[in-house]
Design a protein around this motif. Structure first.
Motif, mmCIF file in Angstrom:
data_model
loop_
_atom_site.group_PDB
_atom_site.id
_atom_site.type_symbol
_atom_site.label_atom_id
_atom_site.label_comp_id
_atom_site.label_asym_id
_atom_site.label_seq_id
_atom_site.Cartn_x
_atom_site.Cartn_y
_atom_site.Cartn_z
ATOM 1 N N SER A 1 33.841 26.486 27.559
ATOM 2 C CA SER A 1 32.455 26.964 27.633
ATOM 3 C C SER A 1 32.239 27.871 28.843
ATOM 4 N N GLY A 2 33.322 28.248 29.529
ATOM 5 C CA GLY A 2 33.203 29.102 30.711
ATOM 6 C C GLY A 2 32.973 30.557 30.361
ATOM 7 N N LYS A 3 32.666 31.331 31.366
ATOM 8 C CA LYS A 3 32.483 32.785 31.224
ATOM 9 C C LYS A 3 33.725 33.488 31.759
ATOM 10 N N LEU A 4 33.980 34.690 31.226
ATOM 11 C CA LEU A 4 35.088 35.484 31.729
ATOM 12 C C LEU A 4 34.743 35.994 33.123
ATOM 13 N N GLU A 5 35.736 36.017 33.990
ATOM 14 C CA GLU A 5 35.546 36.531 35.339
ATOM 15 C C GLU A 5 36.663 37.520 35.634
ATOM 16 N N LEU A 6 36.288 38.708 36.068
ATOM 17 C CA LEU A 6 37.264 39.752 36.352
ATOM 18 C C LEU A 6 37.811 39.590 37.759
ATOM 19 N N THR A 7 39.135 39.576 37.867
ATOM 20 C CA THR A 7 39.799 39.578 39.160
ATOM 21 C C THR A 7 40.229 41.014 39.419
ATOM 22 N N PRO A 8 39.560 41.722 40.334
ATOM 23 C CA PRO A 8 39.933 43.123 40.573
ATOM 24 C C PRO A 8 41.284 43.222 41.266
ATOM 25 N N CYS A 9 41.936 44.338 41.092
ATOM 26 C CA CYS A 9 43.217 44.590 41.744
ATOM 27 C C CYS A 9 42.942 45.236 43.101
ATOM 28 N N ARG A 10 43.459 44.623 44.150
ATOM 29 C CA ARG A 10 43.300 45.146 45.518
ATOM 30 C C ARG A 10 44.652 45.104 46.242
ATOM 31 N N GLY A 11 45.730 45.342 45.486
ATOM 32 C CA GLY A 11 47.072 45.164 46.008
ATOM 33 C C GLY A 11 47.648 46.310 46.802
ATOM 34 N N GLN A 12 46.883 47.353 47.026
ATOM 35 C CA GLN A 12 47.370 48.478 47.821
ATOM 36 C C GLN A 12 46.417 48.676 48.996
ATOM 37 N N SER A 13 46.550 47.805 49.976
ATOM 38 C CA SER A 13 45.701 47.857 51.181
ATOM 39 C C SER A 13 44.215 47.821 50.832
ATOM 40 N N GLY A 14 43.845 46.949 49.900
ATOM 41 C CA GLY A 14 42.448 46.795 49.509
ATOM 42 C C GLY A 14 42.017 47.689 48.356
ATOM 43 N N PHE A 15 42.893 48.543 47.891
ATOM 44 C CA PHE A 15 42.598 49.448 46.775
ATOM 45 C C PHE A 15 43.465 49.073 45.575
ATOM 46 N N PRO A 16 43.081 49.526 44.360
ATOM 47 C CA PRO A 16 43.889 49.215 43.182
ATOM 48 C C PRO A 16 45.300 49.806 43.266
#
Length: 117
Positions: free
Chosen positions: A76-91
């Motif tokens: 019953s949970g909601k989807l949650e996006l995990t952003p990519c920050r693997g290049q010094s805080g950037f995608p």
């Protein structure tokens, strides 16, 4: 051999005649084309990951995904996006360049989120 899940600072050269995936600039990661002001090089940035599925490439479609309930039966949970920050805080970024019968690939950054399942 073609690597659908490149991670880290990597460089690869593929034969365009042997690898359809390289010709199509394919990745298992959810990547969006981003403008890098060089028409000879295709630049893609990682969009991160939902825990159970790939995020949509289009911003509007991805925001609609966030409104939906978890697709897992009985959850019953909601989807949650995990952003990519693997290049010094950037995608993390991937660069593709075709030259004759070769496709050159360069990856920058380590994904700081799990692979989509």
């Amino acid at each position: 051999t073609f690597d659908a899940w490149p991670d880290g600072h990597v460089q690869k050269i593929y034969s365009a005649l042997m690898s359809v995936e390289a010709q199509k600039h394919y990745s298992g990661w959810a990547m969006r084309n981003t403008n890098n002001h060089n028409v000879a090089i295709l630049k893609k940035s990682c969009l991160g990951a939902f825990l159970l599925l790939l995020p949509a490439i289009c911003d509007k479609a991805r925001s609609k995904q966030l409104e939906k309930p978890c697709p897992k039966p009985g959850c019953s949970g909601k989807l949650e996006l995990t952003p990519c920050r693997g290049q010094s805080g950037f995608p993390v970024t991937h660069f593709w360049r075709s030259c004759g019968d070769m496709v050159y690939f360069q990856g920058k950054g380590h994904h700081d989120h799990p692979r989509p399942q």
